[in-house]
Enzyme design. Structure first.
Site, mmCIF file in Angstrom:
data_model
loop_
_atom_site.group_PDB
_atom_site.id
_atom_site.type_symbol
_atom_site.label_atom_id
_atom_site.label_comp_id
_atom_site.label_asym_id
_atom_site.label_seq_id
_atom_site.Cartn_x
_atom_site.Cartn_y
_atom_site.Cartn_z
ATOM 1 N N ARG A 62 5.402 -8.043 12.471
ATOM 2 C CA ARG A 62 4.185 -7.787 13.242
ATOM 3 C C ARG A 62 3.378 -9.069 13.323
ATOM 4 N NH1 ARG A 62 1.420 -2.337 10.632
ATOM 5 N NH2 ARG A 62 3.113 -0.861 10.982
ATOM 6 N N ARG A 108 4.168 0.535 2.364
ATOM 7 C CA ARG A 108 4.360 -0.611 3.242
ATOM 8 C C ARG A 108 4.136 -1.858 2.407
ATOM 9 N NH1 ARG A 108 1.778 -4.097 6.878
ATOM 10 N NH2 ARG A 108 3.139 -4.647 8.612
ATOM 11 N N CYS A 165 0.804 11.861 8.595
ATOM 12 C CA CYS A 165 1.782 11.485 9.616
ATOM 13 C C CYS A 165 3.187 11.556 9.033
ATOM 14 C CB CYS A 165 1.511 10.074 10.133
ATOM 15 S SG CYS A 165 2.643 9.578 11.454
ATOM 16 N N GLU A 190 -6.940 7.896 7.276
ATOM 17 C CA GLU A 190 -5.813 8.649 7.840
ATOM 18 C C GLU A 190 -5.163 9.551 6.789
ATOM 19 O OE1 GLU A 190 -1.441 7.855 9.892
ATOM 20 O OE2 GLU A 190 -3.051 6.394 10.192
ATOM 21 N N THR A 215 5.772 10.083 9.750
ATOM 22 C CA THR A 215 6.442 8.780 9.657
ATOM 23 C C THR A 215 6.209 8.111 8.310
ATOM 24 O OG1 THR A 215 4.577 7.528 10.590
ATOM 25 C CG2 THR A 215 6.175 8.440 12.146
ATOM 26 N N GLU A 262 -0.315 -3.815 13.976
ATOM 27 C CA GLU A 262 0.791 -3.309 14.789
ATOM 28 C C GLU A 262 0.571 -3.531 16.279
ATOM 29 O OE1 GLU A 262 3.523 0.742 15.000
ATOM 30 O OE2 GLU A 262 1.613 0.747 13.941
ATOM 31 N N ARG A 314 -5.512 5.838 0.487
ATOM 32 C CA ARG A 314 -4.611 4.712 0.674
ATOM 33 C C ARG A 314 -4.856 3.779 -0.507
ATOM 34 N NH1 ARG A 314 -2.591 3.661 6.055
ATOM 35 N NH2 ARG A 314 -1.637 5.642 6.663
ATOM 36 N N ARG A 355 0.843 -1.203 0.000
ATOM 37 C CA ARG A 355 0.000 0.000 0.000
ATOM 38 C C ARG A 355 0.867 1.239 0.000
ATOM 39 N NH1 ARG A 355 1.533 3.446 4.386
ATOM 40 N NH2 ARG A 355 1.254 2.420 6.401
#
Length: 385
Positions: free
Chosen positions: A332, A302, A293, A241, A295, A337, A245, A142
């Protein structure tokens, strides 16, 4: 019916109202006021938000969505468990609050001031694939993408969110071939559709405290939705988020096929929206593709597989985590997570996002998973499995 309504009130309505009340308190408590108390004392916000920076930036409102530094750090102020603790409300946030964002981004991603991000989605550059025989159950890759002129989820206005959803829903109708599918808005969704999306593990839900305090669940579920193709191998989440995505996935271990479909899907989303509105993806030469975000800055990618690792399971999770760190991977549980680990199946993904191209990260994941598989066979012998 009364019992059901009471249960709904206690489990959903009251907690949601409380979260938004707390958010209101956090956002307005320090508006133009004193230096805030950061409860996440070990967070990057606590480290890099000084009183001098606060005084300099506290009264700034971004042009795109009127976002403030107080809103950006709401999670670090409200919670005591944040590592990063900051979100951007729009592209402007990274510029207007650069005194705080820049050092956080550099430390988290391990980059310097001269870093420049490059994107590369050329699947022909991928060498090899997951080895035959490796017990890989599925592959999922993604990315996040955001469009010019709209705020990011923490700051996007209600009208911007609705306009973006309308634009994307129209763009999805232009898809062809194996990407062709349907868009399902969350608002007014039929129960049969909702249940099918739940059964397929496609449906994103409300209720995450971080997303709520960060402002990402305002006006829920309006303006959100899910697109997927007929084969359910290509999905787009709208206004979760991130603005989008974009996801490619399938059973088995053919990472190349998943990456190739993702590349075509990203291009289809980009070209369809640009043809209709003139708006392109938000991209910064240093930070790459823009996400809410920090990060996720860079590729926002990912790339992961679900794989059985009985030998590493016997060796122990700390040992697996250490080995994955050496291979630039993240292990994970298959429930996410924070979902914990059960059995011998792991979700293994790339660790990095910024400073590497998409091709580099996918290659890193393929090579690392193959290495873990070879080592797992030896560990199975060691533990007589």
């Amino acid at each position: 019916m009364r019992v059901y309504n009471l249960k709904f009130l206690l489990c959903y309505v009251i907690p949601t109202v409380c979260i938004f009340w707390l958010l209101f308190r956090v956002v307005n408590k320090n508006k133009g006021g004193a230096y805030p108390t950061v409860r996440s004392k070990h967070s990057l916000v606590a480290k890099h938000l000084t009183k001098a920076k606060w005084e300099k930036l506290k009264d700034i409102k971004t042009k795109t969505s009127g976002f403030t530094l107080s809103q950006a750090i709401a999670c670090a102020v409200q919670f005591d468990n944040q590592h990063c603790g900051i979100y951007a409300g729009d592209f402007d946030s990274y510029m207007d609050f650069a005194d705080v964002f820049d050092p956080i981004i550099r430390e988290y991603h391990g980059i310097d001031e001269n870093t420049r991000h490059s994107s590369d989605m050329d699947v022909s550059k991928i060498r090899g694939n997951i080895k035959p025989g490796a017990p890989v159950k599925s592959v999922r890759i993604r990315v996040g993408r955001s469009f010019e002129g709209f705020g990011l989820s923490p700051g996007i206005t209600r009208q911007q969110r609705l306009d973006l959803e309308k634009l994307l829903a129209s763009a999805f109708t232009k898809f062809s071939g194996d990407l062709k599918g349907n868009y399902y808005p969350l608002l007014g969704m039929a129960e049969s559709v909702r249940q099918q999306l739940v059964d397929d593990h496609f449906l994103f839900m409300s209720g995450d405290p971080n997303l709520q305090v960060a402002g990402m669940e305002r006006d829920w579920p309006e303006g959100r939705g899910i697109f997927h193709n007929k084969d359910k191998t290509f999905l787009v989440w709208v206004n979760e988020e991130d603005q989008t995505r974009i996801i490619s996935m399938q059973k088995g271990g053919d990472v190349k096929a998943v990456f190739e479909r993702l590349a075509r899907g990203i291009k289809a989303v980009q070209q369809s929206v640009k043809a209709e509105s003139g708006k392109d993806f938000q991209f910064h030469p240093k930070f790459g593709y823009i996400h809410s975000c920090p990060t996720n800055l860079g590729t926002g990618m990912r790339a992961s597989v679900h794989i059985d690792l009985p030998g590493w399971t016997k060796e122990g999770l700390p040992a697996l985590k250490k080995r994955c760190e050496e291979l630039a991977l993240q292990p994970r549980g298959t429930r996410g997570e924070s979902g914990g680990q059960t059995g011998i199946t792991y979700d293994i993904s790339n660790k990095h996002r910024l400073g590497y191209s998409e091709v580099q990260l996918v290659q890193c994941m393929i090579d690392g998973v193959n290495t873990l598989y070879e080592e797992d066979l030896k560990l199975q012998k060691k533990h007589n499995l």
